[in-house]
Design a protein around this motif. Structure first.
Motif, PDB file in Angstrom:
ATOM      1  N   CYS A 265      63.161 -25.524  35.511  1.00 29.53           N
ATOM      2  CA  CYS A 265      63.310 -26.606  36.479  1.00 29.53           C
ATOM      3  C   CYS A 265      62.029 -26.827  37.288  1.00 29.53           C
ATOM      4  O   CYS A 265      61.613 -27.958  37.491  1.00 29.53           O
TER       5      CYS A 265
ATOM      6  N   TRP B 122      66.666 -32.936  39.250  1.00 30.27           N
ATOM      7  CA  TRP B 122      66.469 -31.825  38.329  1.00 30.27           C
ATOM      8  C   TRP B 122      67.416 -30.699  38.707  1.00 30.27           C
ATOM      9  O   TRP B 122      67.567 -30.370  39.879  1.00 30.27           O
TER      10      TRP B 122
ATOM     11  N   GLN C   5      68.690 -26.754  37.105  1.00 31.73           N
ATOM     12  CA  GLN C   5      68.578 -25.708  36.092  1.00 31.73           C
ATOM     13  C   GLN C   5      69.928 -25.544  35.400  1.00 31.73           C
ATOM     14  O   GLN C   5      70.958 -25.428  36.062  1.00 31.73           O
TER      15      GLN C   5
ATOM     16  N   THR D 280      66.332 -27.679  31.867  1.00 29.93           N
ATOM     17  CA  THR D 280      66.530 -28.471  33.081  1.00 29.93           C
ATOM     18  C   THR D 280      67.275 -29.753  32.743  1.00 29.93           C
ATOM     19  O   THR D 280      66.846 -30.510  31.871  1.00 29.93           O
TER      20      THR D 280
END
Length: 145
Positions: free
Chosen positions: A15, A95, A97, A102
């Motif tokens: 990410c 964004w 994770q 990502t």
């Protein structure tokens, strides 16, 4: 008619890396097919209130506008807005994770006027296609760095 288009993809990188690269408008011409240039009006890096001039080509037309960063959570969310031109627009990148990398979401929304208002349905379809390809290009660009 308003235009509101969102695409998402899992980019196979951490990410922090995806957000740092995609969240820097200087890199936009490298992965957004329609963006030809970005010129900073305020000094980089990206911060709340940052302004930059974008030049794009979309549906055969040249568009020039100034974006301002109106919301920023580094590494998580970037929102830029313009009131310029025939298609005032807001662009949001997020964004997150996830397993495999990502999850990046890219959203463009706005209220076109003039010719752009009449062409809004065609514009939305073309935007969705282009934005999906842009996320693919982003993943390729990160892989080739």
């Amino acid at each position: 008619m308003h235009v509101d288009v969102e695409v998402e993809a899992v980019i196979p990188f951490p990410c922090e890396e995806v957000a740092a690269y995609a969240g820097d408008p200087t890199n936009a011409p490298e992965w957004y097919a329609n963006i030809q240039s970005v010129r900073w009006r305020t000094p980089p890096p990206t911060a709340l209130g940052s302004k930059m001039d974008f030049e794009t080509r979309f549906l055969g037309r040249r568009l020039a506008y100034t974006y301002e960063v109106v919301d920023l959570e580094p590494g998580r969310r970037l929102v830029m807005r313009t009131a310029d031109g025939p298609f005032p627009m807001e662009t949001t990148c997020t964004w997150e994770q996830v397993a495999g990398g990502t999850l990046m979401r890219l959203r463009n929304r706005g209220a076109p006027s003039g010719f752009a208002k009449v062409a809004a349905p065609v514009m939305a379809k073309a935007m969705k296609s282009a934005m999906g390809k842009d996320l693919d290009r982003l993943a390729q660009r990160l892989a080739n760095r």
